[in-house]
Design an enzyme around this catalytic site. Sequence first.
Site, PDB file in Angstrom:
ATOM      1  N   SER A  50       0.855  -1.197   0.000  1.00  0.00           N
ATOM      2  CA  SER A  50       0.000   0.000   0.000  1.00  0.00           C
ATOM      3  C   SER A  50       0.885   1.240   0.000  1.00  0.00           C
ATOM      4  O   SER A  50       2.097   1.144   0.256  1.00  0.00           O
ATOM      5  CB  SER A  50      -0.885   0.007   1.248  1.00  0.00           C
ATOM      6  OG  SER A  50      -0.062   0.177   2.398  1.00  0.00           O
ATOM      7  N   ASP A  82      -1.158  -1.767  -4.044  1.00  0.00           N
ATOM      8  CA  ASP A  82      -2.520  -1.874  -3.524  1.00  0.00           C
ATOM      9  C   ASP A  82      -3.122  -0.466  -3.390  1.00  0.00           C
ATOM     10  O   ASP A  82      -2.494   0.424  -2.798  1.00  0.00           O
ATOM     11  CB  ASP A  82      -2.424  -2.559  -2.149  1.00  0.00           C
ATOM     12  CG  ASP A  82      -3.768  -3.013  -1.616  1.00  0.00           C
ATOM     13  OD1 ASP A  82      -4.683  -3.264  -2.419  1.00  0.00           O
ATOM     14  OD2 ASP A  82      -3.886  -3.152  -0.373  1.00  0.00           O
ATOM     15  N   HIS A 178     -12.936  -3.456   4.393  1.00  0.00           N
ATOM     16  CA  HIS A 178     -11.576  -3.400   4.922  1.00  0.00           C
ATOM     17  C   HIS A 178     -11.557  -3.392   6.450  1.00  0.00           C
ATOM     18  O   HIS A 178     -12.461  -2.851   7.080  1.00  0.00           O
ATOM     19  CB  HIS A 178     -10.870  -2.136   4.407  1.00  0.00           C
ATOM     20  CG  HIS A 178     -10.532  -2.205   2.949  1.00  0.00           C
ATOM     21  ND1 HIS A 178     -11.123  -1.394   2.012  1.00  0.00           N
ATOM     22  CD2 HIS A 178      -9.675  -2.998   2.272  1.00  0.00           C
ATOM     23  CE1 HIS A 178     -10.621  -1.686   0.807  1.00  0.00           C
ATOM     24  NE2 HIS A 178      -9.756  -2.658   0.937  1.00  0.00           N
TER      25      HIS A 178
END
Length: 309
Positions: A50, A82, A178
């Site tokens: 990420s 990501d 998430h």
Amino acid sequence: MPLVTSKEMFEKAYAGGYAIGAFNVNNMEIVQGITEAAKEENAPIILQVSAGARKYAKHVYLMKLVDAAIEDTGLPICLHLDHGADFEVCKSCIDGGFTSVMIDGSSHPFAENIEVTKKVVEYAHERGVCVEGELGQLAGVEDDVKVESHSYTDPDQVQEFVERTGVDSLAIAIGTSHGAYKFKPGQTPLLRFDILDEVSRRLPGFPIVLHGASSVIPELVAKINRYGGAMPDAIGIPEDMLRQAAKSAVCKINIDSDLRLAMTASIREHMALHPGDFDPRQYLSPARGAIKDMVKRKIANVLGCSGKA
Ligand code: G3H
Ligand code: 13P
Ligand code: ZN
């Protein structure tokens, strides 16, 4: 072996009725735990990074860790960005050696999502890199962004999105979310398989991605709380639902929170049972083992990709 793209992985996964695990990485122990599990299972694997992870560990360290994992295991590994928020971060990862990027334009209106996704696809494809786009929005916490409720993917939009952008895979919102708190206590987990089926019907042979697919194993939350943690009740996505999705058009399943929980539970337990320890190797070795066990569990219970490397 160099890094591979996800293209061939997804073709085989689609045909074979299994999915590839995309696991988030931040440091050496996580990379090692995941890739040791994949090696023992001879499973294909996607390591994803990420923006937050890139900031934490630095791009150059992550690249070298992943290179080392390839040399150590001999596995085909795809390195993926990501939730790329804009063209610039995608470009930086493509230029820096990633073989796959996600451009997450899901919070933008449809036309803007198409515009930014198309721009990333053009840049990426000229350099042999795959692109994942997203339609629909997941609830939950991701980096600093908190989304209160799902906007399920509209199947009427998927064909146009894929045709106009040229993306290689599409993340959709069917009720996963998430973080560790996916459903409220007392709520029954629900995934909209009707939406998944309709999307797959509109996009025959096309790889679908599920984000927010941690199962939040109750024993891990209990262990964290037994050893000084204070997590509220947390409910994730049942593994059998994800296994069902993996047998369909879903070719990539993203898992981060389950690894975080496994690592944290292991470290908390170790520190509680060995309060005199202050050598990081003493508590990071079992933590790395906990990551490895969790990835093996996912390969067996969710992904079905053992032996497919
Ligand atoms: O979907 C997001 C992943 O769980 C990564 O989380 O942005 O906190 O690294 P992060
Ligand atoms: P989880 O928080 O359910 O592990 O989802 C991770 C994810 O979607 C990363 O992109
Ligand atoms: Zn995600």
